[in-house]
Design an enzyme around this catalytic site. Sequence first.
Site, PDB file in Angstrom:
ATOM      1  N   HIS A  36      -7.843   2.146  -1.408  1.00 13.80           N
ATOM      2  CA  HIS A  36      -8.170   2.281  -2.824  1.00 13.80           C
ATOM      3  C   HIS A  36      -8.103   0.937  -3.512  1.00 13.80           C
ATOM      4  O   HIS A  36      -7.160   0.176  -3.327  1.00 13.80           O
ATOM      5  CB  HIS A  36      -7.263   3.307  -3.516  1.00 13.80           C
TER       6      HIS A  36
ATOM      7  N   GLN B  61       0.870  -1.180   0.000  1.00 12.36           N
ATOM      8  CA  GLN B  61       0.000   0.000   0.000  1.00 12.36           C
ATOM      9  C   GLN B  61       0.903   1.225   0.000  1.00 12.36           C
ATOM     10  O   GLN B  61       1.862   1.304   0.782  1.00 12.36           O
ATOM     11  CB  GLN B  61      -0.907   0.014   1.241  1.00 12.36           C
TER      12      GLN B  61
ATOM     13  N   HIS C 235      -7.799  -0.818  -6.977  1.00 13.97           N
ATOM     14  CA  HIS C 235      -7.433  -0.630  -8.378  1.00 13.97           C
ATOM     15  C   HIS C 235      -8.357  -1.473  -9.247  1.00 13.97           C
ATOM     16  O   HIS C 235      -8.611  -2.647  -8.939  1.00 13.97           O
ATOM     17  CB  HIS C 235      -5.996  -1.109  -8.635  1.00 13.97           C
TER      18      HIS C 235
ATOM     19  N   VAL D 262      -0.523   4.729  -0.828  1.00 15.11           N
ATOM     20  CA  VAL D 262      -1.322   5.845  -0.321  1.00 15.11           C
ATOM     21  C   VAL D 262      -2.260   5.278   0.736  1.00 15.11           C
ATOM     22  O   VAL D 262      -3.025   4.336   0.462  1.00 15.11           O
ATOM     23  CB  VAL D 262      -2.128   6.519  -1.456  1.00 15.11           C
TER      24      VAL D 262
END
Length: 142
Positions: A102, A96, A104, A98
Site C-alpha cells: 500500500h 510495513q 500512502h 499490513v
Amino acid sequence: MDAHECIFCEILAHREPGSFVYRDEVVAAFLTIGPINPGHLLVVPTRHAGGVGDLTGRENAAMFSTAQRLSQALRQSSISCQGINYWLADGEAAFQDVFHVHLHVIPRFPGDSFRVSFEHTTPARKELDQIAQSIAENLDQG
Ligand SMILES: [Zn+2]
C-alpha cells in the site's frame, strides 16, 4: 499471508467497509482508518501482493500513476493540502504493518503532526561508488 486473512483484501471484496475514492481492475484507493491528516489515502493493487517485489510492472506503474491523479484531486479539493508525501513501507524493518502493498498518499500542511526522524551519514565518495556498483550489479535488466 493467506489473502483471506488480509484486511485490505477484505475491504476490496466489500466484506469490510472501505471509503473508496477510486477503483479499476488493477488498483484501488480508499481512505485509511488511521489518517495522519484528513484525506490520507492508501493505493493498493486489487490483487493480493505482499511486498513491492510481488507486484507486476503494470501494478507498480498503476499505483504511482493513480497516486499522481489522487494528488491532483487532493490539491483541487476542499481538503487542507499544501503538500503531499508518498510513503511506502516495504518489509517489517521499514514499518510495513499490513502485508498487502500500500502506498500512502498523505496531504500535508504546516503544523500538522507528521514527523520523520533520522540522521544523515557522510560516507566518502569511494564508499558511495562501491555501494552504487553493488546495487547496479544486481539490477534486473528488465
Ligand atoms: Zn491482500
